[in-house]
Design a protein around this motif. Structure first.
Motif, PDB file in Angstrom:
ATOM      1  N   UNK A  13      11.974  24.105  -0.399  1.00  3.90           N
ATOM      2  CA  UNK A  13      11.481  23.526  -1.640  1.00  3.90           C
ATOM      3  C   UNK A  13      11.918  22.072  -1.739  1.00  3.90           C
ATOM      4  N   UNK A  14      10.985  21.213  -2.080  1.00  6.65           N
ATOM      5  CA  UNK A  14      11.291  19.794  -2.243  1.00  6.65           C
ATOM      6  C   UNK A  14      10.213  19.121  -3.065  1.00  6.65           C
ATOM      7  N   UNK A  49       4.865  17.248  -7.813  1.00  7.82           N
ATOM      8  CA  UNK A  49       5.488  18.505  -8.201  1.00  7.82           C
ATOM      9  C   UNK A  49       6.332  19.023  -7.045  1.00  7.82           C
ATOM     10  N   UNK A  50       7.085  20.086  -7.330  1.00  9.01           N
ATOM     11  CA  UNK A  50       7.877  20.709  -6.273  1.00  9.01           C
ATOM     12  C   UNK A  50       7.014  21.668  -5.483  1.00  9.01           C
ATOM     13  N   UNK A  51       7.204  21.670  -4.172  1.00  9.11           N
ATOM     14  CA  UNK A  51       6.516  22.599  -3.282  1.00  9.11           C
ATOM     15  C   UNK A  51       7.536  23.583  -2.739  1.00  9.11           C
ATOM     16  N   UNK A  52       7.057  24.724  -2.382  1.00  8.26           N
ATOM     17  CA  UNK A  52       7.908  25.750  -1.800  1.00  8.26           C
ATOM     18  C   UNK A  52       7.328  26.115  -0.444  1.00  8.26           C
ATOM     19  N   UNK A  53       8.211  26.340   0.528  1.00 10.14           N
ATOM     20  CA  UNK A  53       7.736  26.647   1.872  1.00 10.14           C
ATOM     21  C   UNK A  53       7.164  28.051   1.973  1.00 10.14           C
ATOM     22  N   UNK A  54       7.443  28.887   0.983  1.00 10.04           N
ATOM     23  CA  UNK A  54       6.924  30.244   1.022  1.00 10.04           C
ATOM     24  C   UNK A  54       7.880  31.240   1.634  1.00 10.04           C
ATOM     25  N   UNK A  55       9.000  30.779   2.150  1.00 13.00           N
ATOM     26  CA  UNK A  55      10.004  31.667   2.742  1.00 13.00           C
ATOM     27  C   UNK A  55      11.210  31.745   1.824  1.00 13.00           C
ATOM     28  N   UNK A  56      11.812  32.926   1.675  1.00 11.98           N
ATOM     29  CA  UNK A  56      13.041  33.020   0.888  1.00 11.98           C
ATOM     30  C   UNK A  56      14.120  32.112   1.486  1.00 11.98           C
ATOM     31  N   UNK A  57      15.022  31.682   0.664  1.00 12.92           N
ATOM     32  CA  UNK A  57      16.039  30.724   1.089  1.00 12.92           C
ATOM     33  C   UNK A  57      16.925  31.279   2.203  1.00 12.92           C
ATOM     34  N   UNK A  58      17.090  32.608   2.281  1.00  8.20           N
ATOM     35  CA  UNK A  58      17.952  33.174   3.316  1.00  8.20           C
ATOM     36  C   UNK A  58      17.189  33.519   4.604  1.00  8.20           C
ATOM     37  N   UNK A  59      15.927  33.177   4.668  1.00  5.49           N
ATOM     38  CA  UNK A  59      15.140  33.410   5.877  1.00  5.49           C
ATOM     39  C   UNK A  59      15.125  32.159   6.743  1.00  5.49           C
ATOM     40  N   UNK A  60      14.787  32.313   8.020  1.00  5.29           N
ATOM     41  CA  UNK A  60      14.679  31.128   8.874  1.00  5.29           C
ATOM     42  C   UNK A  60      13.642  30.150   8.316  1.00  5.29           C
TER      43      UNK A  60
END
Length: 155
Positions: free
Chosen positions: A126-127, A134-145
């Motif tokens: 996320x950045x 706006x903020x974007x999310x990579x779509x992966x949970x933070x604890x995933x690669x």
């Protein structure tokens, strides 16, 4: 309608106002004020120069990808080199070289200072996205690669 209220409307139709840190954080009235001294007094040309140097600058876009909650700092960083130019207009017209140097200085300062702000926890996490404001999310949970693992062939 007052003339000062018309300029932002004209400016909006002159450039794509949805795609940059510059336009995410700088008020349209301030951009018009900044461009008042443009030697042709064609604010559209001034805006296009800003778009070319700041808005389409991949380094600016990447520097703006900060962790959530830092958009106020991004705005402050962007306004710091602009603010003095908003109050010191002396009526003297400035040429392309002046504005090229000004916008390049704004882009360079933003890149240097925004790059010091915290990034997301993942390289593709996320950045802040200056293209969408706006903020974007990579779509992966933070604890995933940060990248998907290669698919394993079924056994």
């Amino acid at each position: 309608m007052r003339t000062s209220a018309v300029w932002p409307l004209l400016f909006c139709t002159a450039v794509d106002v949805s795609t940059s840190c510059f336009l995410c954080f700088v008020d349209l009235n301030d951009i018009v004020t900044l461009c008042l001294a443009y030697y042709t007094q064609n604010h559209r040309d001034c805006a296009l120069l800003a778009e070319e140097i700041i808005n389409n600058n991949q380094k600016v876009i990447e520097a703006g990808r900060v962790a959530e909650g830092y958009e106020r700092q991004l705005k402050d960083i962007l306004y710091a080199p602009i603010a003095p130019h908003l109050s010191d207009y002396d009526g003297t017209l400035k040429d392309d070289e002046y504005y090229t140097n000004l916008f390049q200085s704004i882009a360079d300062n933003f890149t240097a200072e925004a790059s010091k702000l915290p990034r997301g926890l993942q390289p593709y996490g996320r950045g802040y996205n200056c293209i969408d404001c706006q903020y974007d999310d990579c779509g992966y949970p933070i604890d995933c690669p940060s990248r998907p693992l290669p698919r394993q062939a079924p056994s």
